[in-house]
Design a protein around this motif. Structure first.
Motif, short mmCIF file in Angstrom:
data_model
loop_
_atom_site.label_atom_id
_atom_site.label_comp_id
_atom_site.label_asym_id
_atom_site.label_seq_id
_atom_site.Cartn_x
_atom_site.Cartn_y
_atom_site.Cartn_z
N PHE A 106 33.61 18.12 -8.98
CA PHE A 106 35.10 17.58 -9.18
C PHE A 106 35.27 16.04 -8.74
O PHE A 106 34.58 15.46 -7.85
N TYR A 107 35.70 15.62 -9.68
CA TYR A 107 36.08 13.92 -9.54
C TYR A 107 37.53 13.83 -9.87
O TYR A 107 38.26 14.56 -10.63
N LYS A 108 38.00 12.40 -9.39
CA LYS A 108 39.30 12.16 -9.74
C LYS A 108 39.15 11.05 -10.60
O LYS A 108 38.18 10.31 -10.70
N PRO A 109 40.05 11.04 -11.72
CA PRO A 109 39.94 10.09 -12.90
C PRO A 109 39.56 8.69 -12.29
O PRO A 109 40.30 8.22 -11.57
N GLY A 110 38.57 8.30 -12.94
CA GLY A 110 38.53 6.51 -12.60
C GLY A 110 37.92 6.28 -11.15
O GLY A 110 37.79 5.25 -10.77
N VAL A 111 37.24 7.64 -10.43
CA VAL A 111 36.74 7.37 -9.12
C VAL A 111 35.57 7.84 -9.21
O VAL A 111 35.04 9.13 -9.65
N THR A 112 34.47 7.26 -8.44
CA THR A 112 33.42 7.74 -8.31
C THR A 112 33.00 8.96 -7.30
O THR A 112 31.98 9.65 -7.46
N ALA A 113 33.86 8.88 -6.27
CA ALA A 113 33.41 9.57 -5.22
C ALA A 113 33.78 11.44 -6.05
O ALA A 113 34.51 11.30 -6.75
N THR A 114 32.95 12.24 -5.22
CA THR A 114 32.91 13.56 -5.88
C THR A 114 33.13 14.55 -4.46
O THR A 114 32.61 14.26 -3.42
N VAL A 115 33.61 15.72 -4.89
CA VAL A 115 33.34 16.87 -4.09
C VAL A 115 32.93 18.02 -4.77
O VAL A 115 32.98 18.01 -5.98
#
Length: 430
Positions: A283-292
């Protein structure tokens, strides 16, 4: 202080098209052949129509105490069906938990369903099939009889099968993770029942034992390969259209892999089916490279000795939710974006006595606290239920059910919700 009112996601998960050849209380009614052409094609249909009377009563959703947080996602939303407790002045209390008392006429665990398929035997070993299933409840949204009931094209897939090389399925079909746990519920308990309603004042279908030790499997867009029989073993791998966690992680960048391994053994009147499955989603937040990453593991068995049938299943994973894998909401995802872990366990028993199925079930699903939850006054749910029912198969196509469920939800800081449901229905299958 924070208090939430929540609603259940509507489930339609019972995989009617998959029960042929598997352990079941009564033999599944065969498909109805409609047309056979001279060039080898056959058109067939299967489906059902059902209606249930459902009565429920119990506690309303609990009220959060001062400085306490109850994340949305446990129990049943009583919303407009709540009967408030009264204070000393006869006015609705702002601190005392209310109750509910409700009657509905609605669809069961499997709603009205009409499926049409075509198939052709290509050679002695190869065959091809295409299949589309349309589902619809009998009740309208929000208890408004003027609201239309919309048809849901829940299934639609093509399948190429070889006894030597295996089966390839492409389209909207039942995903692999938790599939056999749902089959336990469907075959041994709620295939002709209603179970837990999932909601009190809107449309279904209902949940059966979903949310009480059983995670729902959905019909998802995907590509799946299943191996041929290898000394009783079958392996399946699939890749499915990704799913997001709205509100926190609204983006995914990879499809969702799932896998299942099963083993079947038959000896005289005894049969056993063992299974284990897995799912993973980033899963990602739009425009962010960090993931869970969310993931889940499921396992269990289904067996029979003559008329006695049993089933057990369990699951554990991160970001799963209480009702289905990767369920959004505050109980699964913290305010700072951490995914909580969940586990669940279910057991079913069934005795076939002539035209009767006598069914029993138990299950528990739990949200597990993160280290940061400790001392933060966050109250997490554990929900448990026992259920029983009697199904009369009057003919191969006409069935009658009476089922009862007693459910209770306990929150980690002491809140609770206790509820009872009794249901009776008529089902026609073909």
């Amino acid at each position: 202080m924070h208090s939430s009112t929540w609603s259940k996601v509507k489930f339609a998960v019972a995989p009617a098209a998959l029960i042929a050849g598997m352990l079941a209380g009564q033999p599944a009614r065969a498909e109805v052949s409609l047309v056979k052409t001279t060039d080898g094609w056959e058109v067939f249909t299967d489906g059902r129509v059902d209606a249930f009377f459902s009565y429920g009563r119990g506690d309303a959703i609990p009220l959060a105490r001062p400085n306490e947080i109850i994340p949305a996602g446990g129990g049943i939303d009583t919303a407009g069906s709540s009967i408030p407790a009264l204070d000393a002045n006869g006015m609705p209390s702002q601190t005392k938990q209310g109750t509910f008392d409700t009657m509905r006429v609605r669809s069961g665990f499997v709603p009205n369903r009409l499926a049409v398929g075509v198939r052709r035997q290509i050679s002695d070993d190869w065959s091809i099939k295409a299949y589309v299933g349309v589902w619809a409840t009998i009740e309208e949204e929000s208890e408004r009889k003027t609201n239309p009931v919309f048809a849901d094209v829940r299934e639609g897939y093509a399948q190429i099968k070889s006894e030597r090389f295996g089966t390839f399925t492409a389209g909207k079909h039942l995903e692999l993770f938790s599939r056999d746990a749902v089959l336990n519920d469907f075959l041994l308990h709620d295939g002709y029942a209603l179970g837990f309603p999932g909601n009190l004042d809107t449309a279904g279908p209902t949940n059966g034992m979903i949310g009480f030790g059983v995670l729902a499997a959905f019909f998802s867009a995907g590509l799946m390969y299943t191996s041929p029989d290898l000394a009783g073993f079958h392996g399946s791998v699939g890749i499915y259209d990704p799913t997001v966690l709205p509100g926190q992680y609204d983006s995914t960048r990879q499809a969702r892999p799932e896998a299942e391994l099963t083993y079947d053994l038959a000896a005289g009147i005894a049969k056993v089916h063992l299974f284990g499955n897995y799912a993973f989603q980033s899963f990602y937040k739009p425009g962010v490279t960090a993931t869970v990453n969310g993931y889940g593991v499921g396992y269990g068995l289904r067996g029979e000795v003559g008329p006695v049938h049993v089933g057990f299943a369990g699951h554990w994973g991160k970001g799963l939710g209480l009702e289905y894998a990767f369920q959004p909401g505050d109980v699964a995802v913290t305010q700072d974006g951490q995914l909580r872990e969940f586990d669940g366990y279910s057991a079913f028993g069934q005795v076939v006595a002539g035209p009767f199925d006598l069914n029993l079930g138990w299950g528990i699903s739990r949200a597990l606290a993160l280290p940061q939850d400790q001392g933060a006054n966050i109250s997490l749910p554990s929900q448990q239920a026992v259920s029983g029912g009697v199904v009369l198969h009057a003919t191969s196509y006409l069935h009658f059910d009476v089922d009862y469920m007693h459910a209770w939800v306990s929150w980690s800081l002491g809140e609770s919700q206790v509820m009872d449901f009794i249901n009776a229905g008529t089902i026609v299958t073909w």
